[in-house]
Scaffold this active site. Structure first.
Site, PDB file in Angstrom:
ATOM      1  N   GLU A   1      18.871  -7.391   3.928  1.00  8.15           N
ATOM      2  CA  GLU A   1      19.619  -8.604   3.554  1.00  8.15           C
ATOM      3  C   GLU A   1      20.542  -9.118   4.660  1.00  8.15           C
ATOM      4  O   GLU A   1      20.816 -10.306   4.744  1.00  8.15           O
ATOM      5  CB  GLU A   1      20.427  -8.360   2.265  1.00  8.15           C
ATOM      6  CG  GLU A   1      21.617  -7.403   2.359  1.00  8.15           C
ATOM      7  CD  GLU A   1      21.258  -5.937   2.161  1.00  8.15           C
ATOM      8  OE1 GLU A   1      20.086  -5.575   2.380  1.00  8.15           O
ATOM      9  OE2 GLU A   1      22.161  -5.134   1.809  1.00  8.15           O
TER      10      GLU A   1
ATOM     11  N   CYS B   1      18.571   0.797   0.133  1.00  8.06           N
ATOM     12  CA  CYS B   1      19.456   1.923   0.442  1.00  8.06           C
ATOM     13  C   CYS B   1      19.594   2.838  -0.783  1.00  8.06           C
ATOM     14  O   CYS B   1      18.636   3.526  -1.113  1.00  8.06           O
ATOM     15  CB  CYS B   1      20.781   1.404   0.984  1.00  8.06           C
ATOM     16  SG  CYS B   1      21.566   2.597   2.073  1.00  8.06           S
TER      17      CYS B   1
ATOM     18  N   HIS C   1      19.162  -2.111   5.323  1.00  9.23           N
ATOM     19  CA  HIS C   1      19.634  -3.292   4.587  1.00  9.23           C
ATOM     20  C   HIS C   1      19.011  -4.560   5.169  1.00  9.23           C
ATOM     21  O   HIS C   1      19.614  -5.189   6.056  1.00  9.23           O
ATOM     22  CB  HIS C   1      21.158  -3.402   4.684  1.00  9.23           C
ATOM     23  CG  HIS C   1      21.887  -2.334   3.953  1.00  9.23           C
ATOM     24  ND1 HIS C   1      22.433  -2.525   2.710  1.00  9.23           N
ATOM     25  CD2 HIS C   1      22.139  -1.044   4.296  1.00  9.23           C
ATOM     26  CE1 HIS C   1      23.006  -1.404   2.310  1.00  9.23           C
ATOM     27  NE2 HIS C   1      22.844  -0.487   3.251  1.00  9.23           N
TER      28      HIS C   1
ATOM     29  N   ILE D   1      53.512 -13.206   4.665  1.00  7.14           N
ATOM     30  CA  ILE D   1      54.193 -12.411   5.696  1.00  7.14           C
ATOM     31  C   ILE D   1      53.182 -11.843   6.680  1.00  7.14           C
ATOM     32  O   ILE D   1      53.360 -11.888   7.886  1.00  7.14           O
ATOM     33  CB  ILE D   1      54.982 -11.252   5.038  1.00  7.14           C
ATOM     34  CG1 ILE D   1      56.145 -11.817   4.245  1.00  7.14           C
ATOM     35  CG2 ILE D   1      55.474 -10.258   6.093  1.00  7.14           C
ATOM     36  CD1 ILE D   1      56.950 -10.784   3.489  1.00  7.14           C
TER      37      ILE D   1
ATOM     38  N   ARG E   1      24.856   7.659   4.534  1.00  4.14           N
ATOM     39  CA  ARG E   1      25.052   9.048   4.974  1.00  4.14           C
ATOM     40  C   ARG E   1      23.911   9.942   4.512  1.00  4.14           C
ATOM     41  O   ARG E   1      23.689  11.004   5.044  1.00  4.14           O
ATOM     42  CB  ARG E   1      26.331   9.634   4.369  1.00  4.14           C
ATOM     43  CG  ARG E   1      27.599   8.984   4.840  1.00  4.14           C
ATOM     44  CD  ARG E   1      28.819   9.720   4.290  1.00  4.14           C
ATOM     45  NE  ARG E   1      29.965   8.822   4.288  1.00  4.14           N
ATOM     46  CZ  ARG E   1      30.682   8.529   5.372  1.00  4.14           C
ATOM     47  NH1 ARG E   1      30.395   9.071   6.524  1.00  4.14           N
ATOM     48  NH2 ARG E   1      31.703   7.698   5.290  1.00  4.14           N
TER      49      ARG E   1
ATOM     50  N   LYS F   1      47.920 -41.354   2.315  1.00  3.52           N
ATOM     51  CA  LYS F   1      49.160 -40.633   1.988  1.00  3.52           C
ATOM     52  C   LYS F   1      49.231 -39.321   2.772  1.00  3.52           C
ATOM     53  O   LYS F   1      50.275 -38.980   3.356  1.00  3.52           O
ATOM     54  CB  LYS F   1      49.166 -40.357   0.486  1.00  3.52           C
ATOM     55  CG  LYS F   1      50.510 -40.030  -0.065  1.00  3.52           C
ATOM     56  CD  LYS F   1      50.449 -40.122  -1.580  1.00  3.52           C
ATOM     57  CE  LYS F   1      51.694 -39.583  -2.211  1.00  3.52           C
ATOM     58  NZ  LYS F   1      51.577 -39.540  -3.670  1.00  3.52           N
TER      59      LYS F   1
ATOM     60  N   LYS G   1      46.428 -34.727  -6.397  1.00  2.00           N
ATOM     61  CA  LYS G   1      47.805 -34.511  -5.940  1.00  2.00           C
ATOM     62  C   LYS G   1      47.839 -34.016  -4.488  1.00  2.00           C
ATOM     63  O   LYS G   1      47.159 -33.047  -4.133  1.00  2.00           O
ATOM     64  CB  LYS G   1      48.483 -33.462  -6.846  1.00  2.00           C
ATOM     65  CG  LYS G   1      48.623 -33.915  -8.292  1.00  2.00           C
ATOM     66  CD  LYS G   1      49.229 -35.284  -8.377  1.00  2.00           C
ATOM     67  CE  LYS G   1      50.539 -35.402  -9.058  1.00  2.00           C
ATOM     68  NZ  LYS G   1      51.038 -36.776  -9.093  1.00  2.00           N
TER      69      LYS G   1
HETATM   70  N1  GLN Z   1      25.342   6.240  -0.912  1.00  2.00           N
HETATM   71  C1  GLN Z   1      24.105   6.231  -0.191  1.00  2.00           C
HETATM   72  C2  GLN Z   1      24.232   6.868   1.177  1.00  2.00           C
HETATM   73  O1  GLN Z   1      25.292   6.994   1.702  1.00  2.00           O
HETATM   74  C3  GLN Z   1      23.539   4.833  -0.065  1.00  2.00           C
HETATM   75  C4  GLN Z   1      24.379   3.911   0.753  1.00  2.00           C
HETATM   76  C5  GLN Z   1      24.062   2.466   0.548  1.00  2.00           C
HETATM   77  O2  GLN Z   1      23.440   2.093  -0.456  1.00  2.00           O
HETATM   78  N2  GLN Z   1      24.519   1.617   1.444  1.00  2.00           N
HETATM   79  O3  GLN Z   1      23.235   7.254   1.758  1.00  2.00           O
END
Ligand code: GLN
Length: 537
Positions: free
Chosen positions: A513, A385, A511, A152, A466, A227, A191
């Site tokens: 990554e 982090c 980060h 939906i 944060r 098919k 299938k």
């Molecule tokens: N919880 C942590 C913060 O807010 C680390 C956040 C995280 O690993 N992305 O600072």
């Protein structure tokens, strides 16, 4: 002359998780390597405005773009394949569509009209699809519609792209439908009925797919292909096999063999460039499949039951492994299961320890113990982090002797708040899109392992947090050997910490990554794997 952007729409049938994102990224890779500028957009039919508020168990990792958008993990695949940044505009959810339509209604911009799914919601969907192409003058926009046809919630998207097909005119759009051809082992048969049904649902919605990409565990016989072609109103060349492979990075080569790129370009009336060689790509796969060494790195996290929760980390480790010509077995270890009594036996055969990002107190003590073990046993360590924050907490408790040191995220009244809420987060109550998000600069000390890895002092990395290292403790930590080697010069926020007397111990508030790609493996991950390799006896 206005730029003529062409559009490829990718839908999925039969079941979810067929890999629309990988097929889209693979096609984009093939078109890109023929000289076309391509981007990919993901339309997600859920009502959250973005996946930032979703638990990773629900939807896997939340991928953060350079411009600070919290997005679907498929955007990570797009960047890793194409080596081109995506933005907020590359991921649109139903929540975001409704939010802008409702805001417009509140401003009175519909001039007294009844606001409806058709045309107002569908118009907003179409606007966002077209805007991405025209604003950035892409040659081709590949738009992937999340979910499965027949749901939906994906109906307005299907209707919007149906309309768009006619508005764009012939040769300006292609519809790719991805389905599953199951294998019944009892009768040893592939299938096609689910595919036929799925195409029927598309037809009921007014769309005849141009190409069918069939996911299968076994090669499709010519009879099966015929098919499908016969029952689904396409030519034989429009039936594309997508067989299971050991690595997602092989999919572009498979799609090339199946001539998906040729078919799409022909439909779009675009010239076929020189057949892409994908030289670097093939070298990458060759190294990936023929590693010279093996190492084990432990990923300590609390969402390890669902590896998708750590998708970008997993892929960054693969890129870094290839760059070091070694295969990294990433061992997922649940941080809640690590206790002082079992830590040595859990972690002792690892050549590297990676403590993952995360939120909240669950599993935090296991992460802290893992950081301690890496520090004491001289095992290469990368804390990302929350992982970096855990390393700081551990060091404060066990080296500085600050008993019960903690992050105020975990214990608000900790006597030693070595990790504390950022100043500009105080007073923030809304959860969605309010963290410190996206790319911020960091200046690296020249005499640091981070500098050795990056080979530059100024970097731009993506964030999602944060809390931060409390600057009141920076001097104390330094005196005892934990050095802040990367700082955001605008705010003094500590971005990188390292241990002076350790072979390789780095914690990063950002980060890394998110920025690792096949073509550009991330320098920190490459250096981490290299350090781990040196531990091989
Ligand atoms: N919880 C942590 C913060 O807010 C680390 C956040 C995280 O690993 N992305 O600072």
């Amino acid at each position: 002359m206005p730029h003529n952007t062409k559009y490829v729409f990718v839908t999925g049938g039969v079941t979810s998780s067929l890999g629309k994102g990988i097929i889209s990224a693979s096609l984009a890779k093939l078109l890109q390597s023929q000289g076309y500028s391509v981007t990919i957009q993901k339309l997600d039919p859920y009502i959250n405005v973005d996946p930032g508020t979703l638990n990773p168990y629900e939807h896997g990792e939340c991928y953060v773009t350079e411009d600070g958008a919290e997005t679907d993990l498929d955007l990570g695949h797009y960047e890793r394949f194409l080596n081109v940044y995506t933005t907020q505009a590359n991921n649109v959810t139903t929540g975001r569509i409704y939010q802008s339509v409702i805001n417009k209604e509140r401003r009175g911009e519909y001039l007294g009209k009844t606001v409806q799914v058709i045309p107002h919601i569908t118009d907003e969907i179409k606007r966002r699809i077209k805007l991405l192409g025209t604003k950035n003058k892409f040659d081709v926009v590949i738009t992937e519609i999340g979910g499965t046809v027949g749901d939906i919630e994906s109906l307005p998207y299907i209707e919007a792209v149906r309309q768009l097909k006619w508005e764009l005119g012939p040769t300006n759009s292609v519809f790719i439908h991805l389905t599953l051809v199951p294998y019944l082992s009892a009768s040893k048969e592939l299938k096609t009925k689910p595919t036929q049904h799925s195409v029927k649902v598309m037809l009921e919605n007014g769309i005849q797919p141009d190409v069918l990409v069939l996911r299968t565990e076994h090669p499709l016989t010519i009879d099966v292909r015929k098919k499908v072609a016969l029952f689904c109103n396409v030519g034989l060349e429009a039936v594309v096999e997508s067989i299971d492979v050991s690595t997602i990075y092989e999919v572009p080569l498979l799609m090339q063999e199946e001539k998906l790129d040729e078919f799409v370009l022909r439909k779009l009336n675009l010239p076929m460039g020189k057949a892409p060689e994908l030289k670097v790509w093939k070298q990458f796969i060759n190294k990936l499949k023929n590693p010279k060494k093996h190492i084990k790195i432990g990923l300590i996290g609390k969402y390890v039951e669902l590896p998708d929760a750590y998708k970008s980390i997993t892929e960054a480790i693969i890129h870094a492994g290839v760059s070091n010509e070694c295969k990294v077995d990433l061992v997922f270890i649940h941080s809640e299961e690590i206790v002082a009594d079992n830590i040595a036996e859990t972690l002792n055969d690892l050549q590297g320890i990676l403590v993952a990002p995360g939120f909240g107190h669950r599993g935090i003590e296991g992460k802290i113990l893992a950081a301690k073990y890496a520090r004491e046993q001289n095992i290469p360590f990368l804390g990302i982090c929350l992982g970096m924050q855990c390393a700081v907490i551990e060091f404060a408790r066990n080296v500085l002797g600050y008993k019960n040191a903690n992050s105020t995220e975990m214990v608000r009244s900790t006597p030693y708040p070595v990790i504390d809420l950022m100043e500009d987060q105080k007073g923030v109550t809304d959860k969605g899109g309010t963290m410190r998000l996206g790319a911020y600069p960091c200046r690296i000390n020249r005499s640091s392992k981070a500098f050795e890895a990056y080979k530059t002092q100024d970097i731009l990395e993506r964030h999602r947090h944060r809390f931060e290292l409390n600057n009141n403790y920076v001097e104390d930590l330094k005196k005892h050997g934990m050095i802040a080697t990367g700082i955001n010069l605008d705010t003094d926020l500590v971005e990188i910490v390292e241990l002076e007397s350790h072979p390789w111990f780095i914690g990063v508030q950002f980060h890394p990554e998110y920025k690792s790609t096949v073509i550009n493996p991330h320098p920190l991950f490459v250096a981490f794997v290299k350090a781990a390799l040196s531990l091989l006896k």
